[in-house]
Design a protein around this motif. Structure first.
Motif, PDB file in Angstrom:
ATOM      1  N   SER A 298       0.880  -0.999  -0.061  1.00 53.07           N
ATOM      2  CA  SER A 298       0.125  -0.167   0.025  1.00 53.07           C
ATOM      3  C   SER A 298       0.720   1.246   0.075  1.00 53.07           C
ATOM      4  O   SER A 298       0.659   2.459  -0.568  1.00 53.07           O
TER       5      SER A 298
ATOM      6  N   GLU B 290       2.559   1.704  -3.330  1.00 48.67           N
ATOM      7  CA  GLU B 290       1.662   2.166  -4.561  1.00 48.67           C
ATOM      8  C   GLU B 290       1.554   3.595  -4.487  1.00 48.67           C
ATOM      9  O   GLU B 290       1.374   4.171  -5.587  1.00 48.67           O
TER      10      GLU B 290
ATOM     11  N   MET C 103       3.024   2.157 -12.090  1.00 48.65           N
ATOM     12  CA  MET C 103       2.050   2.218 -11.225  1.00 48.65           C
ATOM     13  C   MET C 103       0.706   2.697 -12.083  1.00 48.65           C
ATOM     14  O   MET C 103      -0.408   1.918 -11.473  1.00 48.65           O
TER      15      MET C 103
ATOM     16  N   THR D  88      -0.738  -0.459 -13.344  1.00 48.33           N
ATOM     17  CA  THR D  88      -1.475  -1.444 -12.414  1.00 48.33           C
ATOM     18  C   THR D  88      -2.851  -0.918 -11.993  1.00 48.33           C
ATOM     19  O   THR D  88      -3.701  -1.552 -11.889  1.00 48.33           O
ATOM     20  N   THR D  89      -2.994   0.483 -11.601  1.00 50.99           N
ATOM     21  CA  THR D  89      -4.112   0.847 -10.804  1.00 50.99           C
ATOM     22  C   THR D  89      -5.153   1.521 -11.715  1.00 50.99           C
ATOM     23  O   THR D  89      -6.299   1.731 -11.340  1.00 50.99           O
TER      24      THR D  89
ATOM     25  N   THR E 160      -6.175  -2.011  -6.792  1.00 47.92           N
ATOM     26  CA  THR E 160      -4.860  -1.786  -5.849  1.00 47.92           C
ATOM     27  C   THR E 160      -3.524  -2.584  -6.395  1.00 47.92           C
ATOM     28  O   THR E 160      -3.622  -3.524  -7.087  1.00 47.92           O
ATOM     29  N   LEU E 161      -2.307  -2.306  -5.824  1.00 48.56           N
ATOM     30  CA  LEU E 161      -1.215  -2.837  -6.347  1.00 48.56           C
ATOM     31  C   LEU E 161      -1.261  -4.100  -5.526  1.00 48.56           C
ATOM     32  O   LEU E 161      -0.862  -5.187  -6.300  1.00 48.56           O
TER      33      LEU E 161
END
Ligand SMILES: Nc1ncnc2c1ncn2[C@@H]1O[C@H](COP(=O)(O)OP(=O)(O)OP(=O)(O)O)[C@@H](O)[C@H]1O
Ligand SMILES: [Mg+2]
Length: 309
Positions: free
Chosen positions: A192, A195, A215, A218-219, A291-292
């Protein structure tokens, strides 16, 4: 490139604790090394800062080869690998002056204060380090690591022991540094936190690099991503019936006004239109961000252990 790691391996007896790892860190980028305990993150970092010999592979820092131009390459690095050591009975200022004198490059008094300002320690610099909180020590560590204006700052688990406020502030300094063109390589097993901190990251597992992405990749939600979409309406029962009968998506009721529909992102529009078309007012649509941690689980088929932190 601020850092190029090319196929580095560390073998201890018959075991490869780091196995053919390659990645690059761009100028001004915050790059994360992610992975569970024992994955090999610290070992990779120790090889980059030359606290440990490589078995094979090459490392270039700001284009300078660690093998061919050892001093030049090391001059480009600032690092906190183990906990930074300070003289507790000296002030923050005296500690920085001490590092300034030991520095491989000349550091001006002006630079010392510039760095103190960046990590928000100017006012505390006259206090003895023994009176510093953990967060302040961490900041002094960063100040010391960047005194000689390295192009790459390397931090191994930098937020260990910091409280949420401290972690948040720390992220701020890293962003500022990256904004000023310094590249940052940071390791952590706290997803978290990473991220919020990193622009791009690599996942390390059992000594191997298994994936690299940004990132943002990813998100960012993709059209086909399937999750629970929240709809806030006047009446959950009638909304549920409408969606189930007309569209056949599974629906669960959260409370009197909110339902969760299991569907893809691209279905949200048609669900909305169907609800409105059958007289059901829609006040809110919420598609949960990926989320990551979700991504990490996808890539590794592991539990993260984050819940134990
Ligand atoms: N000098 C050494 N001799 C033998 N094994 C080692 C040595 N250094 C590290 N290892 C092993 O290599 C593996 C990777 O260790 P490393 O410290 O790099 O992991 P890490 O990803 O930093 O983990 P953590 O999140 O716990 O800090 C571990 O299994 C560790 O026991
Ligand atoms: Mg480690």
């Amino acid at each position: 490139m601020a850092l190029s790691v090319k196929g580095i391996t560390k073998q201890i007896r018959s075991r490869k604790i780091v196995d053919q790892v390659s990645f690059e860190v761009k100028k001004g980028e915050v790059f994360g090394l992610l992975g569970p305990n024992g994955a090999g993150k610290t070992t990779i970092i120790r090889m980059i800062v030359s606290l440990m010999k490589r078995t094979s592979g090459e490392i270039f820092i700001n284009g300078k080869s660690l093998d061919k131009d050892f001093k030049g390459a090391l001059n480009e690095i600032g690092a906190i690998v183990e906990n930074p050591e300070f003289y507790p009975y000296m002030t923050g200022y005296q500690n920085l002056v001490h590092y300034k004198r030991m520095s491989r490059k000349p550091v001006s008094e002006e630079r010392l204060w510039e760095v103190a300002k960046l990590v928000k320690l100017e006012d505390a610099l006259k206090q003895k380090v023994k009176t510093y909180s953990l967060g302040m020590r961490q900041r002094l560590g960063v100040a010391q690591a960047i005194l000689h204006q390295p192009s790459l700052l390397i931090l191994d688990e930098p937020t260990n022991g910091l409280d949420p406020q401290g972690i948040r502030e720390f992220r701020g300094y890293l962003r500022e540094l990256a904004g000023s063109g310094v590249s940052v390589l940071v390791s952590s097993h706290l997803l978290s936190e990473m991220e919020l901190m990193c622009d791009r990251y690599a996942i390390i597992e059992k000594g191997k690099l298994i994936h690299i992405e940004t990132m943002a990749e990813t998100t960012t939600v993709k059209q086909d991503d399937r999750r629970d979409i929240l709809f806030a309406t006047d009446d959950s029962e009638s909304a549920k019936q409408t969606v189930e009968k007309q569209l056949h998506f599974p629906v669960s009721i959260v409370d009197d006004t909110r339902i969760l529909v299991s569907a893809a992102y691209k279905d949200a529009a048609v669900i909305n239109a169907t609800l409105v078309g059958s007289g059901c007012n829609v006040y809110e649509i919420h598609f949960e961000k990926k989320t990551l941690e979700d991504r990490f689980l996808e890539l590794t088929n592991h539990t993260t252990g984050e819940e134990n932190q």
